[in-house]
Enzyme design. Structure first.
Site, PDB file in Angstrom:
ATOM      1  N   HIS A  45      36.748  33.082  45.315  1.00 27.09           N
ATOM      2  CA  HIS A  45      37.387  33.190  46.577  1.00 27.09           C
ATOM      3  C   HIS A  45      38.072  31.457  47.215  1.00 27.09           C
ATOM      4  O   HIS A  45      38.850  32.091  47.851  1.00 27.09           O
ATOM      5  CB  HIS A  45      35.922  32.992  47.362  1.00 27.09           C
TER       6      HIS A  45
ATOM      7  N   GLU B   4      31.749  48.621  45.192  1.00 33.13           N
ATOM      8  CA  GLU B   4      32.300  47.138  44.637  1.00 33.13           C
ATOM      9  C   GLU B   4      30.994  47.457  43.005  1.00 33.13           C
ATOM     10  O   GLU B   4      31.195  46.111  42.575  1.00 33.13           O
ATOM     11  CB  GLU B   4      31.798  46.045  45.474  1.00 33.13           C
TER      12      GLU B   4
ATOM     13  N   ASP C 289      34.335  42.673  42.426  1.00 33.00           N
ATOM     14  CA  ASP C 289      33.019  43.086  42.642  1.00 33.00           C
ATOM     15  C   ASP C 289      32.751  43.667  41.873  1.00 33.00           C
ATOM     16  O   ASP C 289      32.017  43.404  40.397  1.00 33.00           O
ATOM     17  CB  ASP C 289      32.345  43.140  43.565  1.00 33.00           C
TER      18      ASP C 289
ATOM     19  N   CYS D  59      41.248  47.003  47.660  1.00 34.81           N
ATOM     20  CA  CYS D  59      41.331  45.975  48.389  1.00 34.81           C
ATOM     21  C   CYS D  59      41.554  44.515  47.368  1.00 34.81           C
ATOM     22  O   CYS D  59      41.443  43.603  48.352  1.00 34.81           O
ATOM     23  CB  CYS D  59      40.579  45.827  49.762  1.00 34.81           C
TER      24      CYS D  59
END
Length: 604
Positions: free
Chosen positions: A202, A449, A473, A520
């Site tokens: 992240h 995911e 993910d 996304c």
């Protein structure tokens, strides 16, 4: 001497500036820029902390047991002497006065300078005194934190201020928490380097959202670099150059200018509709973390928000989670800012590399988990905290009265979770309606995911209105690697045939059932995958605002029908990347021929 440090390139471009070092041992103190007018007050805080620590040490001397008196008293005397040495507190003052660092940051910077000096001493006894300096420094930092009430880990942001005339700054750290990275969005840092991390950690994702050069997984960078060193970050090659020679510096400055020109050229596309050469309309949405990011999405030409990461509203809050009204105001602000365009709000997705503050009693205790990525996270955590989940759903439903809202549920893997989510949604809707509060247009979606979600997708789509593929993910769980671990970063492969087939299957099934589908994850904002995703039938991409123009350029040049013909060969290939590149060359040729025919028709 010039040094090169190699890491993983995660955000393209070149950054040149002075190094701001956050050492791993002191990464948990507050770091923020102060107003120059507050410099004396910050210096006073340092002096007060020294007085407090001095009193603590004097009190400890009085409590030392008789049997250990001589040795311990001597050690405490050494610490008291160091505490009063001008090289510690007084020498931290210039960091406050000239760099506008807060007191904790200034002291950390000075401690780093001192400990490096001790490392270079030839005398063994003197070199070993470094530990004493660090212990005294830690006491001072604790005293400063107690005095301000600031929570550890708050890399706070007062950096929107323009420090005109000063050298550009580059952050070098062992690691940076996702919540802390958010604070840099309006800061003065032009790039950053971390010792740890992977391409889709992240930290890396937020760097790309900021559109600043970044390198992660650089191992010993924070130990090699010194405060104020001139450094170059090559975000394309994943290289950190420390103290570059003049010729190298000039070459990279030229590259910086070229990058700026390219960005300016791409920015002209922001109001151009995203339509392929064969007339396929493509929806380019924005991923955002905080309400203020909506303006960047609009400026970039986004036609909506495809992912509002609501968990960032819950971070850096010392355990005080936002209540329903506070969340409602945040969601409403985004909905109003988007002016009728859809806003997709993902429910809280905490866990793994996105923990909440330790002070929160509701936080999943990751330190007790063998593998946080497989533990209590995302929708699993929300369902384990029904009061919090209900508050969030009510806040989102109330915000929908001001514009179209899509609710996105992360990490769905079980049909039992689907039923629970549906029940909590119905209950939240009843509660909001019973208060007499309005609810507008709301659709419910699931994030794909984990491979299990792909395999049960028809069942999921009977409940959900749309799905959004979180490729980061999905790759992690398909290939069984931790995407934040640089030790296995080389195994993270978005081109893996299994990954591509799962994505293609998801898009095809959603389209066949007439349900919306978007991507996304990071693949949506990577130009290398634009044509492939178009060939799979994807017509909705969601990415960081900084990436929209470059993706739009690829869309405008693509011929979706030609690409679609080559898709089976790409998905069946052992080396999908090479097969895709060959198909793209064919598509480009076809597109050029079509443009030539169109031009000739117009001229005639």
């Amino acid at each position: 001497m010039s040094i090169q440090v190699f890491g993983l390139p995660v955000s393209r471009g070149v950054a040149i500036g002075r190094a701001v070092l956050v050492a791993s041992s002191r990464v948990d103190v507050a770091h923020y820029f102060i107003d120059p007018a507050d410099a004396e007050r910050e210096y006073e805080r340092l002096r007060d902390a020294r007085t407090e620590v001095s009193a603590e040490l004097m009190a400890l001397k009085q409590e030392v047991p008789e049997e250990a008196h001589a040795e311990l008293v001597a050690l405490l005397d050494v610490h008291l002497m160091m505490l009063q040495d001008p090289m510690l507190v007084e020498s931290a003052q210039p960091w406050i006065a000239t760099r506008h660092y807060n007191a904790e940051w200034a002291l950390s910077a000075q401690l780093e300078v001192l400990t490096r000096q001790f490392d270079e001493m030839e005398d063994d006894y003197l070199r070993e005194r470094k530990a004493d300096v660090e212990q005294v420094g830690e006491r001072l930092l604790k005293a400063l934190t107690r005095g301000t009430g600031l929570s550890p880990g708050a890399l706070a942001n007062a950096g929107a201020r323009d420090f005109a005339g000063e050298d550009p700054l580059v952050l070098v750290a062992n690691d940076i928490a996702p919540a802390d990275m958010l604070q840099f969005k309006r800061s003065v840092f032009t790039g950053f380097v971390t010792d740890v991390g992977g391409r889709t950690s992240h930290t890396a994702i937020v760097a790309r959202s900021m559109d600043i050069p970044a390198v992660v997984g650089a191992r010993e960078a924070s130990r090699i670099v010194r405060q104020d060193d001139w450094v170059i970050i090559d975000g394309d090659a994943g290289i950190l150059i420390v103290n570059p020679p003049p010729m190298v510096l000039e070459e990279y400055r030229f590259r910086q200018r070229q990058v700026e020109l390219e960005r300016a050229r791409l920015s002209r596309l922001r109001h151009t509709p995203a339509v392929t050469l064969d007339g396929q309309t493509v929806e380019l949405l924005a991923n955002i973390e905080l309400p203020r990011d909506a303006s960047a999405a609009l400026e970039a030409g986004a036609v909506g928000v495809g992912l509002f990461r609501s968990e960032f509203l819950f971070m850096n809050r010392a355990g005080r989670l936002p209540d329903e009204d506070e969340q409602f105001e945040a969601y409403r602000a985004v909905v109003l800012a988007m002016g009728g365009m859809p806003v997709t709000i993902r429910t809280v997705d905490v866990g793994a590399d996105k923990p909440l503050d330790r002070a929160s009693s509701q936080e999943p205790r990751h330190d007790h988990m063998l593998n946080p990525a497989l533990g209590l996270r995302a929708i699993r955590w929300s369902l384990s905290e029904p009061d919090m989940f209900s508050e969030q759903l009510r806040a989102i439903l109330r915000a929908s009265a001001f514009g179209p809202v899509r609710i996105l549920i992360p990490m769905v893997a079980h049909l039992s979770e689907v039923q629970s989510v549906k029940q909590w949604m119905d209950r939240a809707r009843e509660e909001v309606t019973a208060r007499g509060q309005a609810i507008g247009e709301v659709t419910l979606g699931a994030m794909v995911e984990v491979p299990a979600a792909v395999l049960i997708l028809p069942s999921l789509l009977r409940t959900f209105d749309f799905v959004s593929i979180g490729t980061n993910d999905l790759i992690q769980y398909t290939l069984a690697i931790d995407r934040a671990d640089e030790a296995v970063a080389h195994l993270y492969d978005p081109w893996h045939p299994a990954v591509l087939r799962l994505i293609a299957q998801t898009i095809a099934q959603a389209n066949a059932m007439g349900k919306g589908v978007s991507v996304c994850g990071e693949m949506a904002g990577d130009p290398a995958f634009t044509e492939l995703l178009l060939a799979m039938g994807l017509r909705s991409f969601s990415m960081h605002p900084a990436q929209i123009s470059s993706i739009k350029q690829r869309v405008l040049r693509a011929d979706a029908r030609t690409l679609q013909l080559a898709l089976p060969a790409v998905l069946d290939a052992d080396q999908p990347q090479q097969a895709c590149e060959a198909a793209m060359r064919t598509s480009s040729k076809s597109g050029a021929e079509r443009l030539a025919v169109s031009s000739r028709t117009v001229l005639q």
